[in-house]
Design a protein around this motif. Structure first.
Motif, PDB file in Angstrom:
ATOM      1  N   ASN A 541       0.820  -1.217   0.000  1.00  0.00           N
ATOM      2  CA  ASN A 541       0.000   0.000   0.000  1.00  0.00           C
ATOM      3  C   ASN A 541       0.855   1.269   0.000  1.00  0.00           C
ATOM      4  OD1 ASN A 541      -2.383  -1.568   0.119  1.00  0.00           O
ATOM      5  ND2 ASN A 541      -2.226  -1.691   2.356  1.00  0.00           N
ATOM      6  N   GLY A 542       1.927   1.227  -0.792  1.00  0.00           N
ATOM      7  CA  GLY A 542       2.785   2.388  -0.944  1.00  0.00           C
ATOM      8  C   GLY A 542       3.787   2.606   0.166  1.00  0.00           C
ATOM      9  N   GLN A 543       3.745   1.781   1.217  1.00  0.00           N
ATOM     10  CA  GLN A 543       4.691   1.912   2.325  1.00  0.00           C
ATOM     11  C   GLN A 543       5.686   0.756   2.305  1.00  0.00           C
ATOM     12  OE1 GLN A 543       5.047   4.406   4.992  1.00  0.00           O
ATOM     13  NE2 GLN A 543       6.953   3.235   4.854  1.00  0.00           N
ATOM     14  N   THR A 544       6.978   1.056   2.526  1.00  0.00           N
ATOM     15  CA  THR A 544       8.023   0.036   2.532  1.00  0.00           C
ATOM     16  C   THR A 544       8.310  -0.406   3.968  1.00  0.00           C
ATOM     17  OG1 THR A 544       9.012   0.930   0.514  1.00  0.00           O
ATOM     18  CG2 THR A 544      10.404  -0.475   1.876  1.00  0.00           C
ATOM     19  N   TYR A 545       8.465  -1.715   4.153  1.00  0.00           N
ATOM     20  CA  TYR A 545       8.725  -2.293   5.470  1.00  0.00           C
ATOM     21  C   TYR A 545       9.929  -3.232   5.388  1.00  0.00           C
ATOM     22  CZ  TYR A 545       3.842  -0.923   6.364  1.00  0.00           C
ATOM     23  OH  TYR A 545       2.668  -0.237   6.494  1.00  0.00           O
ATOM     24  N   TYR A 546      10.532  -3.472   6.556  1.00  0.00           N
ATOM     25  CA  TYR A 546      11.603  -4.463   6.650  1.00  0.00           C
ATOM     26  C   TYR A 546      11.251  -5.436   7.767  1.00  0.00           C
ATOM     27  CZ  TYR A 546      16.261  -6.421   6.173  1.00  0.00           C
ATOM     28  OH  TYR A 546      17.306  -7.262   5.918  1.00  0.00           O
ATOM     29  N   ALA A 547      11.162  -6.731   7.417  1.00  0.00           N
ATOM     30  CA  ALA A 547      10.771  -7.761   8.369  1.00  0.00           C
ATOM     31  C   ALA A 547      11.963  -8.646   8.708  1.00  0.00           C
ATOM     32  CB  ALA A 547       9.636  -8.603   7.791  1.00  0.00           C
ATOM     33  N   LEU A 548      12.025  -9.105   9.967  1.00  0.00           N
ATOM     34  CA  LEU A 548      13.070 -10.010  10.439  1.00  0.00           C
ATOM     35  C   LEU A 548      12.446 -11.327  10.849  1.00  0.00           C
ATOM     36  CD1 LEU A 548      15.034  -7.546  12.767  1.00  0.00           C
ATOM     37  CD2 LEU A 548      15.624  -8.185  10.421  1.00  0.00           C
ATOM     38  N   GLN A 549      13.199 -12.402  10.664  1.00  0.00           N
ATOM     39  CA  GLN A 549      12.716 -13.704  11.112  1.00  0.00           C
ATOM     40  C   GLN A 549      13.895 -14.637  11.372  1.00  0.00           C
ATOM     41  OE1 GLN A 549      10.354 -15.503   8.025  1.00  0.00           O
ATOM     42  NE2 GLN A 549      12.076 -15.795   6.653  1.00  0.00           N
ATOM     43  N   THR A 550      13.636 -15.691  12.145  1.00  0.00           N
ATOM     44  CA  THR A 550      14.607 -16.750  12.352  1.00  0.00           C
ATOM     45  C   THR A 550      13.959 -18.077  12.013  1.00  0.00           C
ATOM     46  OG1 THR A 550      13.958 -17.079  14.651  1.00  0.00           O
ATOM     47  CG2 THR A 550      15.722 -15.503  14.233  1.00  0.00           C
ATOM     48  N   LEU A 551      14.799 -19.071  11.730  1.00  0.00           N
ATOM     49  CA  LEU A 551      14.275 -20.397  11.413  1.00  0.00           C
ATOM     50  C   LEU A 551      13.698 -21.077  12.648  1.00  0.00           C
ATOM     51  CD1 LEU A 551      17.134 -21.657   9.089  1.00  0.00           C
ATOM     52  CD2 LEU A 551      14.804 -21.102   8.401  1.00  0.00           C
ATOM     53  N   THR A 574       9.143  -7.022  17.297  1.00  0.00           N
ATOM     54  CA  THR A 574       7.798  -7.619  17.284  1.00  0.00           C
ATOM     55  C   THR A 574       7.089  -7.440  15.957  1.00  0.00           C
ATOM     56  OG1 THR A 574       6.912  -5.568  18.247  1.00  0.00           O
ATOM     57  CG2 THR A 574       7.451  -7.383  19.779  1.00  0.00           C
ATOM     58  N   ASN A 575       7.313  -6.301  15.282  1.00  0.00           N
ATOM     59  CA  ASN A 575       6.616  -6.007  14.027  1.00  0.00           C
ATOM     60  C   ASN A 575       7.594  -5.486  12.990  1.00  0.00           C
ATOM     61  OD1 ASN A 575       3.806  -6.483  14.874  1.00  0.00           O
ATOM     62  ND2 ASN A 575       4.178  -4.744  16.267  1.00  0.00           N
ATOM     63  N   PRO A 576       7.251  -5.626  11.689  1.00  0.00           N
ATOM     64  CA  PRO A 576       8.118  -5.089  10.639  1.00  0.00           C
ATOM     65  C   PRO A 576       8.419  -3.610  10.851  1.00  0.00           C
ATOM     66  CG  PRO A 576       6.452  -6.506   9.687  1.00  0.00           C
ATOM     67  CD  PRO A 576       6.087  -6.346  11.122  1.00  0.00           C
ATOM     68  N   ILE A 577       9.631  -3.208  10.434  1.00  0.00           N
ATOM     69  CA  ILE A 577      10.126  -1.845  10.625  1.00  0.00           C
ATOM     70  C   ILE A 577       9.721  -0.997   9.425  1.00  0.00           C
ATOM     71  CG2 ILE A 577      12.202  -0.461  10.982  1.00  0.00           C
ATOM     72  CD1 ILE A 577      13.495  -3.266  11.833  1.00  0.00           C
ATOM     73  N   VAL A 578       9.128   0.167   9.686  1.00  0.00           N
ATOM     74  CA  VAL A 578       8.768   1.088   8.612  1.00  0.00           C
ATOM     75  C   VAL A 578      10.044   1.702   8.037  1.00  0.00           C
ATOM     76  CG1 VAL A 578       7.570   3.230   8.027  1.00  0.00           C
ATOM     77  CG2 VAL A 578       6.512   1.593   9.606  1.00  0.00           C
ATOM     78  N   ILE A 579      10.175   1.666   6.707  1.00  0.00           N
ATOM     79  CA  ILE A 579      11.353   2.220   6.032  1.00  0.00           C
ATOM     80  C   ILE A 579      10.912   3.433   5.219  1.00  0.00           C
ATOM     81  CG2 ILE A 579      13.238   1.791   4.427  1.00  0.00           C
ATOM     82  CD1 ILE A 579      13.428   0.141   6.988  1.00  0.00           C
ATOM     83  N   ASP A 580      11.298   4.621   5.662  1.00  0.00           N
ATOM     84  CA  ASP A 580      11.011   5.835   4.894  1.00  0.00           C
ATOM     85  C   ASP A 580      12.232   6.744   4.823  1.00  0.00           C
ATOM     86  OD1 ASP A 580      11.087   6.733   7.478  1.00  0.00           O
ATOM     87  OD2 ASP A 580       8.944   7.172   7.607  1.00  0.00           O
ATOM     88  N   ASN A 608      15.434   7.092  -4.701  1.00  0.00           N
ATOM     89  CA  ASN A 608      14.188   7.456  -5.382  1.00  0.00           C
ATOM     90  C   ASN A 608      13.405   6.286  -5.955  1.00  0.00           C
ATOM     91  OD1 ASN A 608      16.046   9.973  -5.595  1.00  0.00           O
ATOM     92  ND2 ASN A 608      13.993  10.761  -5.996  1.00  0.00           N
ATOM     93  N   ALA A 609      14.080   5.172  -6.231  1.00  0.00           N
ATOM     94  CA  ALA A 609      13.388   4.071  -6.908  1.00  0.00           C
ATOM     95  C   ALA A 609      12.853   3.012  -5.950  1.00  0.00           C
ATOM     96  CB  ALA A 609      14.324   3.411  -7.923  1.00  0.00           C
ATOM     97  N   VAL A 610      13.176   3.106  -4.654  1.00  0.00           N
ATOM     98  CA  VAL A 610      12.761   2.058  -3.713  1.00  0.00           C
ATOM     99  C   VAL A 610      11.242   1.913  -3.716  1.00  0.00           C
ATOM    100  CG1 VAL A 610      12.665   1.386  -1.281  1.00  0.00           C
ATOM    101  CG2 VAL A 610      14.790   2.308  -2.231  1.00  0.00           C
ATOM    102  N   GLY A 611      10.784   0.693  -3.937  1.00  0.00           N
ATOM    103  CA  GLY A 611       9.359   0.392  -3.913  1.00  0.00           C
ATOM    104  C   GLY A 611       8.601   0.745  -5.170  1.00  0.00           C
ATOM    105  N   LYS A 612       9.289   1.295  -6.192  1.00  0.00           N
ATOM    106  CA  LYS A 612       8.600   1.695  -7.430  1.00  0.00           C
ATOM    107  C   LYS A 612       8.409   0.487  -8.360  1.00  0.00           C
ATOM    108  CE  LYS A 612       8.797   5.995  -6.099  1.00  0.00           C
ATOM    109  NZ  LYS A 612       7.628   6.631  -5.493  1.00  0.00           N
ATOM    110  N   PRO A 613       7.500   0.586  -9.330  1.00  0.00           N
ATOM    111  CA  PRO A 613       7.323  -0.502 -10.299  1.00  0.00           C
ATOM    112  C   PRO A 613       8.567  -0.685 -11.170  1.00  0.00           C
ATOM    113  CG  PRO A 613       5.412   0.965 -10.286  1.00  0.00           C
ATOM    114  CD  PRO A 613       6.486   1.651  -9.489  1.00  0.00           C
ATOM    115  N   ILE A 614       8.912  -1.929 -11.441  1.00  0.00           N
ATOM    116  CA  ILE A 614      10.077  -2.252 -12.270  1.00  0.00           C
ATOM    117  C   ILE A 614       9.726  -3.433 -13.151  1.00  0.00           C
ATOM    118  CG2 ILE A 614      11.051  -3.678 -10.422  1.00  0.00           C
ATOM    119  CD1 ILE A 614      13.837  -3.000 -11.493  1.00  0.00           C
ATOM    120  N   HIS A 615      10.268  -3.439 -14.372  1.00  0.00           N
ATOM    121  CA  HIS A 615      10.027  -4.539 -15.313  1.00  0.00           C
ATOM    122  C   HIS A 615      11.332  -4.889 -16.018  1.00  0.00           C
ATOM    123  CE1 HIS A 615       8.216  -7.033 -18.403  1.00  0.00           C
ATOM    124  NE2 HIS A 615       8.860  -6.324 -19.323  1.00  0.00           N
TER     125      HIS A 615
END
Length: 754
Positions: A541-551, A574-580, A608-615
């Motif tokens: 939804n237009g917002q970039t996040y960074y999630a962490l996990q372990t096996l 506890t929750n994904p980190i907002v990246i702005d 400038n390109a983070v999260g933008k459409p790419i093909h």
């Protein structure tokens, strides 16, 4: 060292508690590879000093193995209770299949062959305390009543070891074989000859021992480090025929077949150093002191064939298995092209070119070996110029060689670099030991399916199985071989033994965590990356996040941003980190106040390109798809050493066009990216790159370089909404280079737009 002791103590305490709790001991039998069927029943069998073993003569190898392992007595007849009984059961059609039943009175093992019985014992072994790996049975052990029925998915389950680049003791070779047997692997591919050293005694040719077995010095550091540096120390050795006979017999006692590899026509510089007449130039050349591909290959003369036939006569006497591996890979044809004898042979035999001359070479060797009752295996280059009539193909340059050979009704063994080369890095940690490059984490090994989708039902029968490969250019010690092999060998064992619908990576990881204590007790130096943190960046939804996990899901992640390493009292993730904005994330796994993992660090460059459409107009190669196209503009650089990680995208022999939509016109000052240039792995940076903006076209000519990383920086002052990068593939790899004549790979990393 503290971490390893702490984890061993935790596992040991867990085991002790399981001995007093039937639920814990029965609910989680941690067998690797996972059996086809396992059912837990009520009750327990007590294994003690009075337990006896009964086995028929046909199961003599396995019976002797059990009595020696446990230190218990063989008994000639069945008794009413407290006995391990082996039964020859001809109705079990798979010769490596078995049934294992534990009741309150008996342990019964059924199989149609001794091999199947042996694999049943390996499962039984993993149901027992790991301490029995190094000591005889002393205190009684209560084992859960259960039934296992099991058989392998593939008939060929292999591990490889290169002793040409670095050589290892006979004691270690046996230890390696023992580990394979524990994991129900049945084939040891022993790579015995190389440019850097000839490792097998051939009595007819003493100079192989005197000259070819030793090099004057060895490369220090990585091949890509310039200028090359050497240690100045003579290195080498070889296995005597008596040592080889002993190792072969030892492997047979573990139901492992050894396939020797005698390389031809390439990777032969050591042999040519001893006998210069075997090469096309006749000149004296040294045993190679660095890695790579060398132009001095066998010349296809009668003298050479006589030499090789005499060598194979002695090899055949030492190795009773069906197969001889003849290599066939990476054989530059430069000397053949300028050799009068080679060109005359091409004319005489009506061959089209030097590739068909290689087919002639290999076919002639195959005919000789077939006449001695042996079959050949070769790397997938033996397909070039035509495939020898009865050859088995070992496909390493991806899976295309396997597909092509199977469609020609030839047996194939899958061992692609993408999933089976255990000399690649297995972690993104910067403190990993020096490796050849690439990136092959445990999960990717485990995900491998040796059956190519391109084969139809009738063609799939030609897939014999798969193999993990250990090339030792950067492994001078047996401890380092173990570190690179384990636990990836465990993952490979499940790939080749267990049914594909049984595979569950998270379940495997839990069993592997239990298995660590067994590896510790066996003094196997495994890599433990189970507690490492993985990060994933995504846009929603237009917002970039960074999630962490372990096996391992019952651990705590502690987090620090733009600061020092996380501490026991740092914030809990506890929750994904907002990246702005640009940020550095550091995290670690804790149990209470004890740190289990290394510190995870990720730096995100929010451009400038983070999260933008790419093909991208081409799909990246399936083996090197990274994080997909979006991974090129996620703000994260790939590893400078591991081109196969999830931030690099790989394309084989294709021009590509990348389009990024910034959503609106913005001022563009710079567009940056970089290419991997690992020529030893057939990866070449493009010779030029084009940048197309809305109203401008820029061309960047790439200067020739042997640097591993090639940065590209476009400077501009244009406004643009769309960014297009046109990246032509380098083309065909030139003569004299590794992979000569093949298409080059293109590997591209983050595209940074500011």
């Amino acid at each position: 060292m503290y971490l390893k002791k702490f984890l061993v103590l935790c596992v040991f305490i867990s085991f002790l508690s399981s001995c007093t709790s039937e639920k814990q001991i029965t609910d989680n039998p941690s067998i690797i590879p996972i059996p086809n069927h396992l059912n837990i029943n009520e009750g327990k069998f007590e294994l003690n000093a009075e337990t006896t073993v009964m086995y028929p003569k046909e199961f003599e190898i396995t019976g002797a193995y059990v009595t020696d392992w446990l230190g218990i007595k063989p008994f000639l007849k069945s008794v009413d209770n407290n006995q391990i009984v082996f039964v020859k059961e001809d109705s079990i059609s798979n010769p490596e299949g078995y049934a294992l039943e534990i009741t309150e009175d008996h342990i019964t093992i059924k199989s149609s062959t001794d091999r199947g019985a042996f694999y049943a014992v390996q499962s039984l072994r993993q149901l027992m305390p790991p301490t029995l790996e190094v000591e005889k049975l002393q205190d009684p052990i209560k084992m859960p009543c259960l039934i296992i029925t099991d058989e392998p998915r593939f008939q060929y389950r292999g591990m490889h070891l290169d002793v040409g680049r670095h050589m290892f003791s006979t004691k270690f070779i046996k230890k390696y074989i023992d580990a394979m047997a524990m994991l129900k692997m049945n084939t040891f591919h022993w790579h015995l000859t190389e440019d850097q050293g000839w490792r097998i005694e051939i009595k007819a040719y003493p100079k192989l021992q005197e000259i070819a077995a030793y090099r004057n010095e060895t490369l220090i550091g990585h091949y890509s480090d310039q200028p090359h540096q050497f240690d100045g120390e003579r290195y080498g050795g070889y296995y005597t025929q008596e040592e080889i006979k002993d190792i072969v017999a030892y492997a047979q006692s573990r139901h492992i077949t050894i396939i020797p590899e005698i390389e031809l026509p390439g990777h032969a510089q050591a042999a040519i150093s001893a006998y210069p007449e075997l090469g096309c130039t006749g000149e004296q050349v040294p045993v190679a002191t660095k890695w790579g591909v060398f132009e001095h290959i066998y010349c296809p003369t009668d003298e050479t064939f006589n030499f090789l036939e005499n060598v194979f006569d002695e090899v055949i006497d030492l190795f009773p298995g069906e197969y001889i591996h003849i290599g066939g890979d990476e054989a530059p044809k430069i000397n053949w092209k300028s050799c009068q004898k080679c060109q005359e042979l091409i004319q005489t035999e009506n061959l089209k070119d030097e590739h068909e001359l290689q087919n002639y070479f290999i076919t002639r060797i195959e005919k000789y070996l077939n006449s001695k009752g042996k079959q050949i295996i070769g790397w997938d280059e033996i397909l070039e110029g035509g495939l020898a009539p009865n050859a088995t193909v070992m496909s390493w340059r991806g899976i295309n060689g396997a597909i092509e050979a199977a469609k020609q009704n030839h047996n194939v063994i899958l061992t692609p670099t993408s999933h089976c080369y255990f000399d690649y890095y297995q972690s993104t940690n910067e403190n990993e030991p020096l490796a050849i490059g690439g990136y092959l984490p445990l999960e990717k090994v485990y995900s491998f399916n040796p059956i190519p989708e391109e084969l139809n039902e009738s063609e799939r029968q030609y897939v014999l199985g798969a193999q993990g490969n250990i090339w030792t250019e950067y492994m001078p010690t047996s401890s380092q071989v173990e570190y690179m092999a384990f636990p990836r060998m465990l993952a490979m064992s499940e790939v080749v033994w267990s049914r594909s619908n049984q595979k569950d990576y998270l379940n495997f990881v839990k069993r592997l965590e239990d298995f660590h204590e067994r590896l510790d007790i066996l003094d196997i130096n495994y890599a433990n990356h189970l507690y490492e943190i993985e990060g994933n960046i995504y846009t929603e939804n237009g917002q970039t996040y960074y999630a962490l996990q372990t096996l391992i899901d019952d651990k705590t992640i502690r987090l620090a941003l733009n600061g020092s390493d996380p501490k026991p009292d740092s914030r809990i993730y506890t929750n994904p980190i907002v990246i702005d904005t640009s940020v550095t994330i550091k995290a670690a796994v804790y149990i209470d106040r004890d740190i289990l993992s290394s510190v995870f660090t990720e730096s995100i460059n929010y451009h400038n390109a983070v999260g933008k459409p790419i093909h991208i107009d081409k799909e990246p190669h399936a083996s090197y798809s990274g994080s997909g196209a979006q991974g090129l503009i996620n703000g994260i650089l790939g590893s400078s050493k591991r081109y196969g990680d999830k931030e690099w995208l790989g394309f084989w022999g294709e021009d590509i066009e990348i389009t990024i939509d910034l959503g609106e016109e913005v001022d563009i000052k710079t567009v940056k990216t970089r290419f991997h240039n690992g020529k030893g792995q057939w990866i070449y940076a493009p010779e030029k790159v084009k940048l197309e903006l809305d109203n401008d076209l820029l061309v960047y000519d790439v200067a020739p370089s042997d640097d591993v990383l090639i940065p590209i920086i476009f400077k501009t002052n244009q406004r643009s909404r769309y960014i297009r990068l046109r990246v032509p593939n380098y083309g065909v790899i030139p003569d004299g280079k590794q992979g000569a004549g093949n298409k080059a790979w293109t590997f591209i990393d983050e595209i940074i737009i500011n």
